[in-house]
Each structure stands twice: as structure tokens, then as C-alpha cells.
Design a protein around this motif. Sequence first.
Motif, PDB file in Angstrom:
ATOM      1  N   ALA A  59       0.832  -1.205   0.000  1.00  0.00           N
ATOM      2  CA  ALA A  59       0.000   0.000   0.000  1.00  0.00           C
ATOM      3  C   ALA A  59       0.866   1.256   0.000  1.00  0.00           C
ATOM      4  O   ALA A  59       0.551   2.233  -0.703  1.00  0.00           O
ATOM      5  CB  ALA A  59      -0.940  -0.005   1.200  1.00  0.00           C
ATOM      6  N   LEU A  60       1.949   1.268   0.755  1.00  0.00           N
ATOM      7  CA  LEU A  60       2.857   2.418   0.764  1.00  0.00           C
ATOM      8  C   LEU A  60       3.502   2.623  -0.609  1.00  0.00           C
ATOM      9  O   LEU A  60       3.587   3.749  -1.102  1.00  0.00           O
ATOM     10  CB  LEU A  60       3.945   2.239   1.823  1.00  0.00           C
ATOM     11  N   ILE A  61       3.935   1.540  -1.219  1.00  0.00           N
ATOM     12  CA  ILE A  61       4.547   1.627  -2.547  1.00  0.00           C
ATOM     13  C   ILE A  61       3.529   2.119  -3.569  1.00  0.00           C
ATOM     14  O   ILE A  61       3.822   3.004  -4.378  1.00  0.00           O
ATOM     15  CB  ILE A  61       5.152   0.269  -2.955  1.00  0.00           C
ATOM     16  N   ALA A  62       2.309   1.577  -3.531  1.00  0.00           N
ATOM     17  CA  ALA A  62       1.264   1.995  -4.472  1.00  0.00           C
ATOM     18  C   ALA A  62       0.927   3.474  -4.293  1.00  0.00           C
ATOM     19  O   ALA A  62       0.765   4.205  -5.278  1.00  0.00           O
ATOM     20  CB  ALA A  62       0.015   1.132  -4.290  1.00  0.00           C
ATOM     21  N   ALA A  63       0.832   3.934  -3.059  1.00  0.00           N
ATOM     22  CA  ALA A  63       0.520   5.339  -2.798  1.00  0.00           C
ATOM     23  C   ALA A  63       1.621   6.250  -3.330  1.00  0.00           C
ATOM     24  O   ALA A  63       1.347   7.276  -3.962  1.00  0.00           O
ATOM     25  CB  ALA A  63       0.317   5.567  -1.295  1.00  0.00           C
ATOM     26  N   ALA A  64       2.868   5.882  -3.112  1.00  0.00           N
ATOM     27  CA  ALA A  64       3.986   6.688  -3.595  1.00  0.00           C
ATOM     28  C   ALA A  64       4.021   6.725  -5.122  1.00  0.00           C
ATOM     29  O   ALA A  64       4.231   7.784  -5.721  1.00  0.00           O
ATOM     30  CB  ALA A  64       5.310   6.144  -3.044  1.00  0.00           C
ATOM     31  N   HIS A  65       3.799   5.578  -5.773  1.00  0.00           N
ATOM     32  CA  HIS A  65       3.774   5.542  -7.244  1.00  0.00           C
ATOM     33  C   HIS A  65       2.618   6.371  -7.798  1.00  0.00           C
ATOM     34  O   HIS A  65       2.784   7.092  -8.794  1.00  0.00           O
ATOM     35  CB  HIS A  65       3.679   4.106  -7.756  1.00  0.00           C
ATOM     36  N   HIS A  66       1.456   6.275  -7.161  1.00  0.00           N
ATOM     37  CA  HIS A  66       0.296   7.066  -7.591  1.00  0.00           C
ATOM     38  C   HIS A  66       0.609   8.558  -7.513  1.00  0.00           C
ATOM     39  O   HIS A  66       0.390   9.303  -8.472  1.00  0.00           O
ATOM     40  CB  HIS A  66      -0.925   6.741  -6.724  1.00  0.00           C
ATOM     41  N   TYR A  67       1.105   8.989  -6.388  1.00  0.00           N
ATOM     42  CA  TYR A  67       1.406  10.406  -6.191  1.00  0.00           C
ATOM     43  C   TYR A  67       2.441  10.877  -7.206  1.00  0.00           C
ATOM     44  O   TYR A  67       2.287  11.936  -7.828  1.00  0.00           O
ATOM     45  CB  TYR A  67       1.913  10.626  -4.765  1.00  0.00           C
ATOM     46  N   ARG A  68       3.485  10.084  -7.382  1.00  0.00           N
ATOM     47  CA  ARG A  68       4.543  10.454  -8.332  1.00  0.00           C
ATOM     48  C   ARG A  68       3.990  10.545  -9.755  1.00  0.00           C
ATOM     49  O   ARG A  68       4.319  11.481 -10.501  1.00  0.00           O
ATOM     50  CB  ARG A  68       5.673   9.435  -8.272  1.00  0.00           C
ATOM     51  N   ALA A  69       3.126   9.614 -10.165  1.00  0.00           N
ATOM     52  CA  ALA A  69       2.553   9.619 -11.515  1.00  0.00           C
ATOM     53  C   ALA A  69       1.648  10.827 -11.735  1.00  0.00           C
ATOM     54  O   ALA A  69       1.712  11.480 -12.782  1.00  0.00           O
ATOM     55  CB  ALA A  69       1.784   8.327 -11.763  1.00  0.00           C
ATOM     56  N   VAL A  70       0.807  11.151 -10.778  1.00  0.00           N
ATOM     57  CA  VAL A  70      -0.084  12.309 -10.912  1.00  0.00           C
ATOM     58  C   VAL A  70       0.730  13.600 -10.972  1.00  0.00           C
ATOM     59  O   VAL A  70       0.442  14.495 -11.774  1.00  0.00           O
ATOM     60  CB  VAL A  70      -1.132  12.337  -9.781  1.00  0.00           C
ATOM     61  N   MET A  71       1.755  13.701 -10.143  1.00  0.00           N
ATOM     62  CA  MET A  71       2.602  14.899 -10.174  1.00  0.00           C
ATOM     63  C   MET A  71       3.334  15.018 -11.507  1.00  0.00           C
ATOM     64  O   MET A  71       3.465  16.118 -12.054  1.00  0.00           O
ATOM     65  CB  MET A  71       3.598  14.881  -9.015  1.00  0.00           C
ATOM     66  N   ALA A  72       3.779  13.908 -12.076  1.00  0.00           N
ATOM     67  CA  ALA A  72       4.462  13.939 -13.371  1.00  0.00           C
ATOM     68  C   ALA A  72       3.505  14.388 -14.466  1.00  0.00           C
ATOM     69  O   ALA A  72       3.878  15.184 -15.335  1.00  0.00           O
ATOM     70  CB  ALA A  72       5.039  12.564 -13.696  1.00  0.00           C
TER      71      ALA A  72
END
Length: 81
Positions: free
Chosen positions: A58-71
Motif C-alpha cells: 500500500a505504501l509503494i502503491a501510494a507513492a507511485h500514484h502520487y509520483r505519476a499524478v505529479m508527473a
Amino acid sequence: MHSQLVPALASHTTVALTDGQLDVTTSAFAGTRHPVALHAGPAGIYLSLDQAIEVGSALIAAAHHYRAVMAQRDAAPEAAP
């Protein structure tokens, strides 16, 4: 059920945080129901192996989600005023 001491099971990792640290440990006892612990200060959260994997995922998924939206946001052309 009696837990058996297996020193090789024990581990400790410290993650530096902005206002402190998070200690992630595993128990040295085989057969423990909640062998993974997270400590930020005196309070701790004790997790089963399945729970620890779920929290990590869940932590990894949240970080990837945030990074993708910011990109996406950073790559989008700015709206004209």
C-alpha cells in the motif's frame, strides 16, 4: 504454542523521517503471530507477515500514484490566464 528463539530471524532497519525516525524490526522468535513491528517513538504497531506485506504494498502503491499524478501535472501545458 511455544516460540523458539532463532537469532537469524531478527532484523532492524531505521528510516529517517522529517521529525524523527521509523524503526522496522522483526522478531527473533519463530512462531510469533505478529513478528514485524513498526516503531515511531514509544508506540508500536505489530503486524503479521501478511499484514506487513499488505502495508508495504500500500505504501509503494501510494507513492507511485502520487509520483505519476505529479508527473502528469508537471508535463501538462499551463492553462492560459
